[in-house]
Scaffold this active site. Sequence first.
Site, short mmCIF file in Angstrom:
data_model
loop_
_atom_site.label_atom_id
_atom_site.label_comp_id
_atom_site.label_asym_id
_atom_site.label_seq_id
_atom_site.Cartn_x
_atom_site.Cartn_y
_atom_site.Cartn_z
N GLU A 258 41.22 11.73 66.93
CA GLU A 258 41.64 13.14 66.90
C GLU A 258 41.42 13.61 65.49
O GLU A 258 42.23 13.33 64.59
CB GLU A 258 43.14 13.26 67.26
N CYS A 292 45.53 20.98 62.54
CA CYS A 292 44.14 20.77 62.96
C CYS A 292 43.66 21.91 63.85
O CYS A 292 42.49 22.22 63.89
CB CYS A 292 44.01 19.44 63.68
P1 NAD Z 1 43.81 11.64 56.48
O1 NAD Z 1 42.56 11.42 57.26
O2 NAD Z 1 43.72 11.65 55.01
O3 NAD Z 1 44.88 10.50 56.83
C1 NAD Z 1 45.26 10.24 58.16
C2 NAD Z 1 45.79 8.82 58.25
O4 NAD Z 1 44.73 7.91 58.00
C3 NAD Z 1 46.89 8.48 57.24
O5 NAD Z 1 47.84 7.69 57.89
C4 NAD Z 1 46.14 7.68 56.19
O6 NAD Z 1 46.95 6.76 55.54
C5 NAD Z 1 45.15 6.94 57.06
N1 NAD Z 1 43.98 6.41 56.37
C6 NAD Z 1 43.37 6.87 55.25
N2 NAD Z 1 42.30 6.08 54.96
C7 NAD Z 1 42.25 5.13 55.93
C8 NAD Z 1 41.38 4.04 56.19
N3 NAD Z 1 40.34 3.79 55.42
N4 NAD Z 1 41.62 3.27 57.27
C9 NAD Z 1 42.67 3.54 58.09
N5 NAD Z 1 43.53 4.57 57.89
C10 NAD Z 1 43.31 5.34 56.83
O7 NAD Z 1 44.48 12.98 57.07
P2 NAD Z 1 45.80 13.74 56.61
O8 NAD Z 1 45.56 14.44 55.32
O9 NAD Z 1 46.98 12.87 56.74
O10 NAD Z 1 45.89 14.84 57.79
C11 NAD Z 1 45.13 15.99 57.80
C12 NAD Z 1 43.91 15.85 58.69
O11 NAD Z 1 44.32 15.42 59.98
C13 NAD Z 1 43.20 17.18 58.91
O12 NAD Z 1 41.81 16.98 58.86
C14 NAD Z 1 43.65 17.58 60.30
O13 NAD Z 1 42.77 18.43 60.99
C15 NAD Z 1 43.74 16.26 60.98
N6 NAD Z 1 44.60 16.33 62.16
C16 NAD Z 1 44.01 16.25 63.39
C17 NAD Z 1 44.80 16.36 64.52
C18 NAD Z 1 44.20 16.28 65.89
O14 NAD Z 1 44.94 16.07 66.83
N7 NAD Z 1 42.89 16.43 66.05
C19 NAD Z 1 46.19 16.54 64.39
C20 NAD Z 1 46.76 16.62 63.13
C21 NAD Z 1 45.93 16.50 62.01
#
Ligand code: NAD
Length: 485
Positions: A258, A292
């Site tokens: 997602e 998102c």
């Molecule tokens: P992010 O991608 O920075 O982090 C998301 C998660 O991934 C965190 O738990 C982080 O610790 C983890 N992470 C980071 N690097 C990783 C790696 N190499 N391996 C595994 N996990 C890792 O996102 P964010 O800043 O927390 O959230 C914002 C983003 O999330 C925006 O792009 C938003 O659109 C998206 N989002 C999408 C949805 C959806 O349902 N499509 C919902 C909410 C947020």
Amino acid sequence: MFDGVKQILGPDAATSHVDGTWINTRSVGAVIHSPVDGSALYEVLHAEADDVERALEGASKALRVWRHTERSTRSGLLLAVYRAIKAHKETLASVVTAETGKVLQEALAEVDYAASYFRWYADLLLRSTESVKLIENASRRLTVERQPIGVCYLITPWNFPLAMVARKLSAALAAGCSSIIKPSESTPLSAIALVRLLTKAGAMKGLVNLLLVDDPTSLTRQLLDSRRIDKVSFTGSTRVGRAIVAASAESLPRLSLELGGNAPFVVLADADLDQAVSQAMVAKFRNAGQACTAANRFIVHRSVSERFTQGLLKRMKSLVVGNGFASTTTMGAIASKAAVDRLEGLIDAERRQDTEILRAETQLPNSGTYVDPAIAFRVPFSSRLFRDEIFGPIAAIAEFGDEEEAIELANDTEAGLAAYVFSRSPDSLRRIGGKIEAGMIGLNTGAISSAEVPFGGIKMSGYGREGGEAGLDDYLNFKATTEPS
Ligand code: NAD
């Protein structure tokens, strides 16, 4: 102000939950700060490699039992969690507000939204009773059996720290899977609170594990290298989603991604502008634009763009930006100082291109991380505001002339999560809605998500679905058996 947090999490440091035990003996940790006012909320102790190993063992052991439990047992646990969430609604909401900075009303809505997934899957388990389907065939007996996929690794973002865990975990538990949760480093407290409620509601040892780390890359590597993770469900940015796909290449778990969005918000010439403006306030400024599904590109018919923009500006000026706990606040904080700087940088870059910038000119608090909402009017289509996921309270507005142009602009993005269309004509809504490339479309509404329908995107917004029956299927394998009849 943050008493609620201590009520549900206890007075000590926040810790990982591994195979039924809260690990509070680790010494290395980090302090979680609140974007509301910058104050320290909690110390989080990080899991170590052997905690990860124990989480894997616990989840594997619990899976062997949980996968064979009756549907009514699984439904019972989900219902108990639903009731626990509802019973602790105010406290959970205060945890969400404390760690994200969002307005308390929005946090309360997030708690209800999170609870609704547990309720919906609890009901679904009782409604649909078959896990084996017999297919009619003259010469052979064909059956399709639905089996839990196994141990799931659930990775969640910071912006909906309770709901994103709930959306994944409810379906995983309903399907008969066990889980290892990794919440965002900056907002782990809601997930801890939820796991506390789950254990109190009777979740068996090892069924739900929670790992708090500061290095998600190495945790993910350790888990995937073990080859004991059957599914990864990730919600977050497209950038990290790609890294997870790459990290999964060796062990090939099932993936649900997602990812980020870049939602178009199309306003046709015949739209009810009051309705479009009030729904734009929801789609753009909810969670200070950090969603998102947030409207990212306003694509407005030339004949109504001035009126729409003035209407939005008027409403924007009435926003009260500040401490999410205050009853008068209508827009809360931005995640971090870095995020504030990025947003102000986007506005400056736009101003340098001679785009008209209109600010709400709200009074911002002295401490905490806040942004004065902005409109960028008549942005060029090539602008970063149209290309990137803004993730903040900036409304980028461009004009279109005819319907084909509006559709072309709406689809001119690599993302395909959400979209919105406003018109008084049901025919136009269906026609344009049908042509827009997105997983979810709101017609004359800015609020599009509920537990009954699948949530998810197409194109680079990812694949897999959460919620609805499709959300359960994402945690199941389908096994076909053929016998002579
Ligand atoms: P992010 O991608 O920075 O982090 C998301 C998660 O991934 C965190 O738990 C982080 O610790 C983890 N992470 C980071 N690097 C990783 C790696 N190499 N391996 C595994 N996990 C890792 O996102 P964010 O800043 O927390 O959230 C914002 C983003 O999330 C925006 O792009 C938003 O659109 C998206 N989002 C999408 C949805 C959806 O349902 N499509 C919902 C909410 C947020």
